[in-house]
Design a protein around this motif. Structure first.
Motif, mmCIF file in Angstrom:
data_model
loop_
_atom_site.group_PDB
_atom_site.id
_atom_site.type_symbol
_atom_site.label_atom_id
_atom_site.label_comp_id
_atom_site.label_asym_id
_atom_site.label_seq_id
_atom_site.Cartn_x
_atom_site.Cartn_y
_atom_site.Cartn_z
ATOM 1 N N TRP A 208 0.862 -1.186 0.000
ATOM 2 C CA TRP A 208 0.000 0.000 0.000
ATOM 3 C C TRP A 208 0.896 1.232 0.000
ATOM 4 C CZ3 TRP A 208 0.363 -3.928 3.425
ATOM 5 C CH2 TRP A 208 1.022 -3.679 4.635
ATOM 6 N N HIS A 396 7.919 -3.344 4.193
ATOM 7 C CA HIS A 396 7.508 -4.599 4.808
ATOM 8 C C HIS A 396 7.921 -5.715 3.864
ATOM 9 C CE1 HIS A 396 5.193 -2.104 7.523
ATOM 10 N NE2 HIS A 396 4.516 -1.587 6.518
ATOM 11 N N ASN A 451 3.476 -8.070 8.817
ATOM 12 C CA ASN A 451 3.090 -6.754 9.326
ATOM 13 C C ASN A 451 1.582 -6.639 9.369
ATOM 14 O OD1 ASN A 451 3.525 -3.785 9.899
ATOM 15 N ND2 ASN A 451 2.274 -3.669 8.044
ATOM 16 N N GLU A 452 1.034 -6.393 10.551
ATOM 17 C CA GLU A 452 -0.384 -6.049 10.723
ATOM 18 C C GLU A 452 -1.312 -6.935 9.912
ATOM 19 O OE1 GLU A 452 -0.820 -1.891 9.875
ATOM 20 O OE2 GLU A 452 0.348 -1.290 11.613
ATOM 21 N N ASN A 505 2.891 -2.665 16.735
ATOM 22 C CA ASN A 505 2.756 -1.483 15.896
ATOM 23 C C ASN A 505 1.761 -0.539 16.568
ATOM 24 O OD1 ASN A 505 4.345 -2.748 13.999
ATOM 25 N ND2 ASN A 505 2.895 -2.494 12.308
ATOM 26 N N TYR A 506 2.221 0.705 16.818
ATOM 27 C CA TYR A 506 1.348 1.699 17.475
ATOM 28 C C TYR A 506 0.838 1.096 18.788
ATOM 29 C CZ TYR A 506 2.234 3.316 12.872
ATOM 30 O OH TYR A 506 2.904 3.676 11.739
ATOM 31 N N GLU A 527 6.699 -0.626 15.150
ATOM 32 C CA GLU A 527 6.322 0.540 14.344
ATOM 33 C C GLU A 527 5.594 1.514 15.255
ATOM 34 O OE1 GLU A 527 4.639 -0.472 10.478
ATOM 35 O OE2 GLU A 527 3.457 1.360 10.564
ATOM 36 N N SER A 530 4.301 7.698 13.245
ATOM 37 C CA SER A 530 3.407 8.173 12.166
ATOM 38 C C SER A 530 3.006 9.626 12.384
ATOM 39 C CB SER A 530 2.178 7.271 12.006
ATOM 40 O OG SER A 530 2.495 6.197 11.153
ATOM 41 N N TRP A 557 -3.830 7.107 14.789
ATOM 42 C CA TRP A 557 -3.324 5.889 15.430
ATOM 43 C C TRP A 557 -1.879 6.052 15.892
ATOM 44 C CZ3 TRP A 557 -4.626 6.813 10.438
ATOM 45 C CH2 TRP A 557 -3.584 6.838 9.499
ATOM 46 N N TRP A 580 7.932 5.216 12.169
ATOM 47 C CA TRP A 580 7.378 5.278 10.826
ATOM 48 C C TRP A 580 7.487 6.712 10.373
ATOM 49 C CZ3 TRP A 580 6.434 1.356 7.782
ATOM 50 C CH2 TRP A 580 5.878 1.649 6.519
ATOM 51 N N GLU A 588 1.208 6.581 -0.528
ATOM 52 C CA GLU A 588 0.631 6.688 0.816
ATOM 53 C C GLU A 588 0.721 8.124 1.364
ATOM 54 O OE1 GLU A 588 2.125 4.333 4.254
ATOM 55 O OE2 GLU A 588 0.154 3.421 4.257
ATOM 56 N N PHE A 601 5.497 11.197 6.441
ATOM 57 C CA PHE A 601 5.870 10.588 7.711
ATOM 58 C C PHE A 601 7.359 10.721 8.031
ATOM 59 C CE2 PHE A 601 2.262 7.687 6.435
ATOM 60 C CZ PHE A 601 1.427 7.952 7.493
HETATM 61 C C1 GAL Z 1 0.897 1.175 9.459
HETATM 62 C C2 GAL Z 1 1.492 0.323 8.366
HETATM 63 C C3 GAL Z 1 2.472 1.106 7.543
HETATM 64 C C4 GAL Z 1 1.930 2.448 7.188
HETATM 65 C C5 GAL Z 1 1.609 3.180 8.444
HETATM 66 C C6 GAL Z 1 1.146 4.590 8.222
HETATM 67 O O1 GAL Z 1 -0.308 0.659 9.878
HETATM 68 O O2 GAL Z 1 2.135 -0.775 8.910
HETATM 69 O O3 GAL Z 1 2.794 0.381 6.394
HETATM 70 O O4 GAL Z 1 0.811 2.272 6.397
HETATM 71 O O5 GAL Z 1 0.594 2.473 9.105
HETATM 72 O O6 GAL Z 1 0.817 5.178 9.426
#
Ligand code: GAL
Length: 963
Positions: A208, A396, A451-452, A505-506, A527, A530, A557, A580, A588, A601
């Motif tokens: 993505w 990723h 990842n996620e 992540n987050y 991760e 962001s 997030w 991130w 993105e 980011f």
């Molecule tokens: C995460 C994802 C990343 C990117 C990021 C943006 O959820 O793992 O690839 O999309 O968010 O905040």
């Protein structure tokens, strides 16, 4: 490795004296002052040759954008023939006319050539991707007959199908995995050419983010002894057991010969200075077409350890010997280090606690997309090191090997990540390939399997990870397996139970409850952050799609940089951070969409220029070297008297800020918050002084500048390698009459270069729609970048930047002679007629125009140029050879000639029912058969009369060419 001029001189590489022209200042400018100085006088080390059997296969390619669809066969005969090996249709086949295709040099990312387009996919950066075809003709010398030959395509974004000589030899279902193809069975030698065709499908998306399109990494041809070490077949990864170091070496050897083979193996260990410090031997016997393993162990007393601060690399060289003669060698760089994760206190390298100060990265850069020049990896890694960053997560997907080379050399820890969450065989092979490729690297400290993934909270997800982790452990028992979870870690059965280290992540609110629930389970942020920043912008303007650099903006997030690091730094059990992201990337453009086309980011922008976050992170992460920067710049005409929020980013104890010599007060530095002032604006000079232990350790300032009058060009390094592939980024800025960089300058700059080429440009503006491949770029927040490739050979690169109304700038870099890596030379495609049918020998002259029934698959025999035929009956001397061909465009337009390099026997050549040439001498000799212009298929018949009792026929290749 990056080496100093002195080291280079010591190594014996020719380094000419510095040229007599002034060089620009050795810094990548940051408009708010305080940028870490760039190591200006470094020269990239010539590439490390791990596998001397490899020849580069990056040149000589032809490219066609768009798909080529050919009609399905309808008749029985065509269908019958289309179902055979070696006859792939259309551009997959040998005979396809690629004469109008464009020549390209790989790595190549065709999506970067596309304009941004609001109808294209937002996540992929609004660039149309589509389908593309590549073809390469290969001429293999006759002495390679019997060797093992393997084509290695570094990666194809996204999916790919590969044909060699019209045989379908590979499918790739991931744009991040190398495609390794054993072409030994199909290879032709000498005058007979080989055709490699690759259909790349970049409509398929695996991510993505911007994934690029095409053959975007390096490509190789391996030419090896039939008994040889397989690709990635040298496993050497030091182990410390009971305080003693050894290097266990395993060599996987394949036997492609027709008999069993016994070979001796030898592994030699060299220290950083190149001294041999240990060796071991072994042997292995392998059946034909089988594989075997030779295992050896080298004991090492007291090696220098590899660490983030001192990344000492040793070298293992493995040799395979047969009857005392070396038949193959492979080398790998290794580091002596051990690691562990502690559930309570995080990560330890060599027994020393190391908080992971990491960034997530994608793999593209301004101007070049994913077709990253090797030197840019090194440059990016140096930028990260300069910030005090000690870790990278390859988000990723599998990274380019050149990126990992830089991490090994510079001391950056790596979370190496797999792309596809899928333990079915095709996809498990991708994970196996990744681990095999990277398991010798000291930089790699963890394998991340996903990842996620939405299945993370389920029993199915657990079972999938269990299988993937098992495969990893089979190949490498020393590094933990992790997975980047953003949910589900509290369900009764979830993937956190199938990994060694849980990545979160987050979800920073889960850190404490997860640790409380699983106090024995190590964890790290995989991760976080962001946050959004537009470089050089100090006020969020949602209408303009711009985000403030004061660290006030973050995704819902995520957290700001300040908040995120605080959550992690204050918790010992969190292994560390992976912000991130380290750099902006195409695609993105969260939180925006069109017209924004790249992300916001990054700690650095798409060009690697520092945003405020760079200085913040440096002040927080770098403990030793003094860090001090002021943000923002100090040129705010019209804001006189108004308060300006000023941040000082420093790792000192105390800082003092003063304006025009007047102190604005001292502040203690809280490194989680950083000192701030509200300063009523007054033009002049804002200065910060930093103290540690009562001693001044750094001083920096920002000044109010005037209108831009000239451009300034700044090289990253003053020396480049003359390999023909070395690239460096040049920064261009506008300066005022006193030579000071003007923060808001936005001039449109045109670049011109001699001794090299501009291969891409950028400025870090996520909203700029100008081409990144034309040598023109507007300055954004005062800066732009040109990526320049130096020509092969010694010389000088001279880059000029000009803009209306500003004095031009010129900068030079010397180019030192350096050997390019050995490569397979390009071969011009030639239409060769390889597939023939021949009639049985008969005693009387047969009718060359005889028509065979369409469904008759058996009256005619197969024939190939290069193979003479001998009649069993001395009286039966006549035979016919037939084929069809479609002339290439130029030949069809002008007429051409069928060139038989050698016909043995008397012969008549008939094309489309007309006799067009006669060879009356029975001795071996060439035959040229002219034919008139005209498109479409031609029928060619060669009537051959042998000398009685002698062989006859097509002695050598047959080509169709222009007259
Ligand atoms: C995460 C994802 C990343 C990117 C990021 C943006 O959820 O793992 O690839 O999309 O968010 O905040």
């Amino acid at each position: 490795m990056t080496v100093t001029r002195r080291a280079l001189l010591a190594s014996g590489i020719a380094v000419p004296a510095l040229p007599p022209f002034a060089m620009a200042a050795p810094a990548v400018p940051y408009l708010d002052s305080g940028d870490a100085p760039a190591p200006f006088d470094i020269v990239p080390e010539p590439p490390f040759v791990a596998d001397p059997s490899l020849l580069r296969l990056d040149t000589g390619w032809l490219f066609h954008k768009g798909d080529i669809v050919v009609p399905q066969p309808m008749g029985h005969e065509d269908t019958y023939h289309a179902a055979k090996a070696g006859v792939a249709p259309g551009a997959a086949g040998v005979a396809w006319d690629d004469s109008d295709w464009r020549e390209v040099v790989l790595p190549h990312d065709w999506a970067m050539e596309e304009p941004v387009d609001p109808t294209a996919n937002v996540a992929q950066g609004y660039r149309k991707r589509g389908i593309g075809w590549y073809r390469r003709t290969l001429q293999l010398p006759p002495e390679w007959r019997g060797k093992y030959l393997e084509i290695q395509l570094g990666a194809a974004a996204t999916n790919a199908t590969v044909w060699f000589n019209g045989i379908n030899v590979a499918h790739s279902y991931s744009g991040y995995t190398a495609i390794l193809i054993d072409i030994t069975p199909y290879a032709r030698f000498g005058e007979e050419l080989n055709t490699l065709s690759v259909r790349v499908d970049a409509d398929t998306m695996e991510g993505w983010w911007y994934e690029g399109a095409g053959l975007y990494r390096h490509n190789w041809l391996a030419v090896r002894d039939p008994v040889a070490i397989v690709t990635d077949g040298l496993h050497a990864d030091p182990r410390r057991v009971d305080g003693r170091w050894t290097v266990p070496v395993a060599l996987t050897v394949a036997n492609n010969a027709r008999q069993a083979a016994t070979v001796q193996a030898e592994a030699v260990l060299f220290d950083a200075a190149g001294r041999e410090i240990g060796r071991a031997t072994g042997a292995v016997t392998i059946d034909p077409l089988d594989r075997g393993e030779a295992r050896m162990t080298i004991a090492v007393a007291d090696p220098k350890l590899w660490s983030v601060e001192t990344p000492t690399l040793y070298r293992v060289e493995a040799r395979l010997l047969r009857d005392g003669k070396a038949i193959d060698t492979r080398a790998t760089r290794i580091g002596f280090r051990d690691l562990r994760f502690d559930a309570g206190t995080g990560f330890y390298l060599n027994g020393q606690h190391v908080k992971l100060k990491g960034v997530c990265v994608h793999q593209d850069h301004a101007g070049v997309g994913v077709a990253m020049p090797d030197a840019l990896w090194d440059w990016r890694a140096r930028r990260l090191k300069a910030m005090g960053c000690n870790a990278i997560r390859c988000s990723h997907h599998a990274p380019a090997p050149e990126m990992l080379d830089a991490c090994d050399r510079l001391g950056i820890l790596v979370m190496d990540e797999n792309r596809n969450f899928n333990p079915s065989p095709d996809f498990l092979a991708q994970l196996e390939w990744l681990v095999r490729r990277d398991r010798n690297r000291p930089s790699v400290i963890m394998w991340s399997v996903f990842n996620e993934e939405p299945m993370q909270a389920t029993e199915q997800g657990f079972e999938m990870v269990r299988r993937m982790a098992h495969v990893v452990k089979e190949l490498d028992d020393s590094r933990p397996v992790t997975a980047a979870m953003n949910d589900g870690m509290f369900t009764p059965l979830n993937v956190s139970q199938a990994v060694d280290v849980v990545g979160i992540n987050y979800q920073h609110r889960s850190y404490d409850p997860f640790h409380a629930a699983h106090p024995a389970k190590p964890m790290t942020s995989s991760e976080d952050t962001s946050a959004f920043m537009t470089r050089g912008v100090w006020k969020t303007d949602l209408a303009k799609h711009e985000m403030s650099s004061y660290d006030t903006e973050a995704a819902d997030w995520g957290l700001t940089h300040h908040q995120s690091w605080k959550e992690i730094d204050t918790r010992a059990f969190v292994g560390g951070t992976f912000v991130w992201t380290g750099f902006d990337y195409h695609g993105e453009p969260t939180p925006f969409e069109w017209p924004t086309t790249s992300s916001l980011f990054g700690i650095m922008d798409l060009c690697g220029f520092a945003k405020m976050a760079f200085h913040l992170r440096r002040a927080q992460w770098e403990d030793a070297a003094p860090a001090l920067a002021i943000a923002p710049h100090w040129t705010w005409p019209g804001r006189e008297g108004q308060p300006i929020r000023v941040m000082v980013l420093s790792n000192a104890d105390t800082v003092e800020l003063s304006l025009n010599g007047k102190s604005l007060g001292k502040q203690k530095v809280d490194r989680l918050a950083m000192p701030e002032w509200q300063v009523p604006y007054q033009s002049g000079r804002l200065e910060a002084v930093a103290w540690r232990g009562g001693r001044e350790i750094a001083r920096t300032s920002v000044e109010t500048v005037g209108a831009p009058v000239a451009l300034q060009l700044i090289a990253d390094r003053r020396t480049m390698l003359g390999t023909g592939t070395d690239v460096q980024p040049f920064t261009v800025a506008a300066v005022d009459a006193r030579g000071r960089v003007v923060p808001g300058a936005d001039a449109r700059v045109t670049f011109a270069v001699t001794g090299g080429a501009v291969i891409g440009v950028g400025n870090g503006d996520p909203n700029d729609h100008d081409s990144e491949v034309e040598p023109v770029r507007r300055l954004f927040s005062g800066l732009a970048q040109a990526l320049v490739r130096a020509d092969a050979g010694a010389g000088t690169v001279t880059l000029t930047a000009s803009a209306p109304g500003l004095k031009s700038a010129r900068v030079m870099a010397r180019v030192v002679k350096a050997e390019p890596l050995p490569a397979l030379p390009p071969t011009r495609p030639v239409a060769q007629l390889t597939d023939w049918k021949r009639s049985e020998f008969v005693a009387t002259r047969p009718d060359p125009l005889r028509v065979y029934a369409k469904n008759d698959m058996n009256s005619l025999l197969g024939a190939r140029p290069g193979r003479l035929e001998q009649s069993r009956d001395a009286a039966a001397v006549w035979s016919t050879y037939r084929t069809t061909f479609v002339p290439r465009r130029r030949v069809a337009e002008q007429g051409g000639v069928v060139a038989f390099a050698e016909v043995v026997g008397r012969a008549e050549a008939w094309i489309d029912g007309e006799r067009r040439a006669v060879k009356s001498d029975p001795a071996a000799g060439p035959l040229l058969v002219p034919f008139p212009k005209g498109a479409g298929e031609h029928a060619l018949v060669l009537l051959v009369q042998a000398e009685p009792g002698q062989p006859s026929g097509l002695g050598k290749v047959v080509a169709v060419r222009e007259r």
